[in-house]
Design an enzyme around this catalytic site. Structure first.
Site, PDB file in Angstrom:
ATOM      1  N   ALA A 304       0.788  -1.299   0.088  1.00 37.08           N
ATOM      2  CA  ALA A 304       0.086  -0.034  -0.011  1.00 37.08           C
ATOM      3  C   ALA A 304       0.914   1.163   0.091  1.00 37.08           C
ATOM      4  CB  ALA A 304      -1.161   0.050   1.424  1.00 37.08           C
ATOM      5  N   THR A 307       1.100   6.992   2.272  1.00 37.31           N
ATOM      6  CA  THR A 307       1.555   7.870   3.031  1.00 37.31           C
ATOM      7  C   THR A 307       2.616   8.875   2.329  1.00 37.31           C
ATOM      8  OG1 THR A 307       1.026   6.986   4.902  1.00 37.31           O
ATOM      9  CG2 THR A 307       2.509   8.520   5.202  1.00 37.31           C
ATOM     10  N   ILE A 338       6.387   3.113   3.640  1.00 38.51           N
ATOM     11  CA  ILE A 338       5.558   2.056   2.874  1.00 38.51           C
ATOM     12  C   ILE A 338       6.337   0.640   3.057  1.00 38.51           C
ATOM     13  CG2 ILE A 338       5.448   1.165   0.471  1.00 38.51           C
ATOM     14  CD1 ILE A 338       4.327   4.173   1.235  1.00 38.51           C
ATOM     15  N   GLN A 527       7.765  -5.807  32.516  1.00 39.66           N
ATOM     16  CA  GLN A 527       7.929  -5.410  34.071  1.00 39.66           C
ATOM     17  C   GLN A 527       8.123  -6.629  34.744  1.00 39.66           C
ATOM     18  OE1 GLN A 527       8.424  -2.443  34.936  1.00 39.66           O
ATOM     19  NE2 GLN A 527       8.643  -2.807  37.287  1.00 39.66           N
ATOM     20  N   HIS A 529       9.474  -9.497  33.791  1.00 38.85           N
ATOM     21  CA  HIS A 529      10.710  -9.765  33.579  1.00 38.85           C
ATOM     22  C   HIS A 529      11.885  -9.088  34.106  1.00 38.85           C
ATOM     23  CE1 HIS A 529       8.864 -11.892  29.982  1.00 38.85           C
ATOM     24  NE2 HIS A 529      10.024 -12.777  29.747  1.00 38.85           N
ATOM     25  N   GLY A 531      14.916  -6.811  34.810  1.00 46.57           N
ATOM     26  CA  GLY A 531      15.931  -6.285  33.826  1.00 46.57           C
ATOM     27  C   GLY A 531      16.130  -7.246  32.782  1.00 46.57           C
ATOM     28  N   GLU A 554      -2.422   2.496  10.609  1.00 49.01           N
ATOM     29  CA  GLU A 554      -3.922   2.248  10.136  1.00 49.01           C
ATOM     30  C   GLU A 554      -4.920   3.209  10.842  1.00 49.01           C
ATOM     31  OE1 GLU A 554      -4.832   0.643   7.761  1.00 49.01           O
ATOM     32  OE2 GLU A 554      -2.876  -0.597   7.327  1.00 49.01           O
ATOM     33  N   ALA A 557      -4.374   6.685  17.189  1.00 57.57           N
ATOM     34  CA  ALA A 557      -5.540   6.385  18.207  1.00 57.57           C
ATOM     35  C   ALA A 557      -6.388   7.640  18.333  1.00 57.57           C
ATOM     36  CB  ALA A 557      -5.044   6.224  19.786  1.00 57.57           C
TER      37      ALA A 557
END
Length: 573
Positions: A304, A307, A338, A527, A529, A531, A554, A557
């Site tokens: 696509a 942009t 792209i 978090q 995990h 470090g 896409e 927000a």
């Protein structure tokens, strides 16, 4: 318990209605402040009989000046409008979650605790503060609905006043024992499709994805072919053109499972989804016959090309130009971000072909074939060049900035054979693309939870597995809740699309919530995990980077919230 949740949902729906009315009132007031040219229509009132907007002519009434005359009413009230969009999305997710619970008929004892936590947390956010971003909390006072929020809190006092620690612990303990909530779609064929793609992902994607990511490798051709053999690229392409002819719900299942393995694998089908829908809905018979079977089989990998360097969401400002000559179309301009541009065989390229037309009216969609690039020569086509954009995550296809300098395309490349229809043609694909992106987010959210759970079970501190510490188990429990809510909302949007109704609002909601769930789950799992999660060798480091893009591409927000708010207040775009 179910009766309590039904009552809570009714109260939440009433709060949504109050928020919608409050926003409509604000927009009406703001609209009355915007200066207008004489003889133009403004939305300045509501018909007393049906509540719809009625026009008023400029000059009919005195209007105070707007504090932001450069903005439309919904833009000047953007925080309130987007807050309402989040309110509506949250309530829609509760509706989808309750539908899921009721469809399961208590077959899985884990479902009810998850639904309870979903309602308790969501209503707590609705009445107290709803996160639109990391540092953007929408509160009832932002829209002047504090009284309605108090009414909601009173109606749901039992949920809000309960300490749900034991419920969270119950959910986390069930996860630790290998139990997951219901996922059946109550259709053997749909469940079989999910199982097929889950097995493929477990065997062919997950064991290799992190190595591909670290090396910034393209998804191997053999893996792409295996995906094609499963029918991945033709899920929604009509059977008469070699596709499976299935709906968006199946697309969600396929995408979710592939994205659980790697977002790159789940996203490989996005380009085929966009191109296939563009051509199936807007192409000529000859274009459908030429391209759709080859896209469905995986022979042709599309990309696509929309942009531009200075144009993201504002597609009406695109500058890339194409002109028709005796030798075909000549394309000049620049594009950026792209995906999969080098290895692709076909570009769906949005360009300005009517130079005198302003905005969207001058845009046309071109189907531009190109030779597939290689590592040594990524852009062998004459008149086309490109450079890779190095990215944190979302690898496997690579991102490029492209330059077109008199690149040629066949004379019959114009989609549908009609100029000036490009934006409309593209808009028709946005619903499917955003639902598919929501499914990608759901897959990423689940993989993050799986990794966090596995680490919490094996990592020991202070003589016991860290899953036994409440701050760890709470993260797992609420990650599961967020995953289920996002999944069910994406399925609801897919069903709406499959029913044939317009669903830009539903698609926007699914993407909005799914992206948040993916990021929240990835952050929580990292978090857990500690470090080690920050080390590149651990898969969760990749999941965090992959999750971050979901709130951007896409339609960011903020764009999703705008679409939702505008649509629900009567001004669908």
């Amino acid at each position: 318990m179910r009766a309590d949740l039904n009552s809570a949902l009714t109260a939440a729906q009433a709060y949504r209605s109050a928020a919608q009315a409050a926003l409509a009132e604000r927009l009406e007031l703001e609209n009355s402040r915007v200066p207008a040219k004489a003889g133009t229509h403004l939305r300045s009132g509501r018909d007393s009989t049906d509540g719809r907007w009625t026009p008023a002519f400029a000059g009919e009434q005195d209007r105070p000046k707007s504090s932001r005359p450069d903005l439309s009413p919904i833009d000047s009230e953007q925080r309130a409008a987007h807050g309402f969009a989040w309110v509506a999305t949250t309530v829609a997710a509760l509706e989808a979650t309750l539908d899921w619970l009721e469809a399961g008929r208590d077959a899985n004892p884990l479902d009810a605790p998850i639904a309870t936590l979903a309602f308790a947390e969501s209503i707590g956010q609705l009445t107290g503060g709803l996160p639109m971003g990391q540092n953007e909390i929408f509160r009832p006072a932002d829209l002047g609905v504090t009284a309605a929020a108090r009414t909601l809190a009173y109606a749901c006092a039992d949920l809000l006043d309960t300490d749900h620690a034991a419920t969270r612990a119950e959910v986390a303990a069930a996860l630790a024992e290998g139990h997951w909530p219901s996922e059946s779609l109550h259709d053997p064929d749909l469940d079989a499709i999910r199982d097929q793609y889950r097995r493929f992902t477990d065997a062919s994607i997950i064991p290799h994805a992190h190595g591909w990511h670290l090396a910034n490798e393209l998804i191997p051709d053999a893996t792409v072919q295996a995906m094609a053999d499963l029918g991945t690229f033709g899920v929604c392409i009509p059977e008469e053109y070699g596709g499976l002819g299935l709906g968006k719900l199946v697309m969600c299942l396929v995408t979710e499972e592939l994205s659980r393995g790697w977002i790159g694998a789940g996203s490989l089908g996005t380009r085929s989804e966009i191109a296939g829908e563009l051509i199936a809905m807007g192409g000529t018979d000859a274009q459908k016959a030429e391209w759709l079977p080859r896209i469905a089989s995986g022979e042709v990998l599309p990309t696509a090309v929309f942009t531009e360097p200075d144009v993201g969401s504002d597609l009406g400002s695109l500058q890339t130009k194409a002109r028709l000559t005796n030798d075909g179309w000549i394309i000049d301009g620049a594009k950026t971000w792209i995906t999969h541009a080098a290895r692709s065989d076909l570009m769906t390229l949005l360009a300005r072909t009517v130079p005198d037309a302003k905005g969207y009216a001058g845009l046309s969609m071109l189907l531009v074939p190109k030779p597939r690039g290689t590592e040594a020569d990524p852009f062998p086509a004459a008149g086309m060049s490109g450079s890779e954009i190095e990215v944190l995550g979302y690898r496997g296809m690579r991102e490029y900035a492209l330059q077109f300098d008199a690149m040629t395309a066949p004379a019959d490349a114009l989609l549908g054979g009609e100029e000036g229809q490009g934006f409309k043609q593209l808009m028709r694909t946005f619903e499917g693309a955003r639902i598919q992106t929501a499914a990608r987010a759901v897959g990423v959210a689940r993989r993050a939870l799986e990794l966090g759970l596995d680490y919490a079970l094996t990592r020991k501190q202070f003589g016991k597995a860290i899953v036994r510490f409440p701050r760890v188990s709470d993260k797992l429990a609420m990650s599961l809740v967020d995953f289920v809510m996002a999944r069910e909302l994406s399925y609801a949007a897919a069903r709406a699309k499959d029913s044939g109704k317009r669903c830009d609002i539903e698609a926007g909601m699914a993407k909005l919530l799914g992206a948040r769930a993916a990021w929240a789950n990835a952050d929580a799992a990292l978090q857990i995990h500690g470090g080690n999660g920050y080390a590149l060798e651990y898969e969760i480091s990749r999941i965090l980077c992959d999750a971050r893009i979901l709130n951007i591409f896409e339609g960011a927000a903020e764009i999703q919230a705008q679409v939702i708010a505008r649509g629900l207040t009567g001004g669908r775009n």
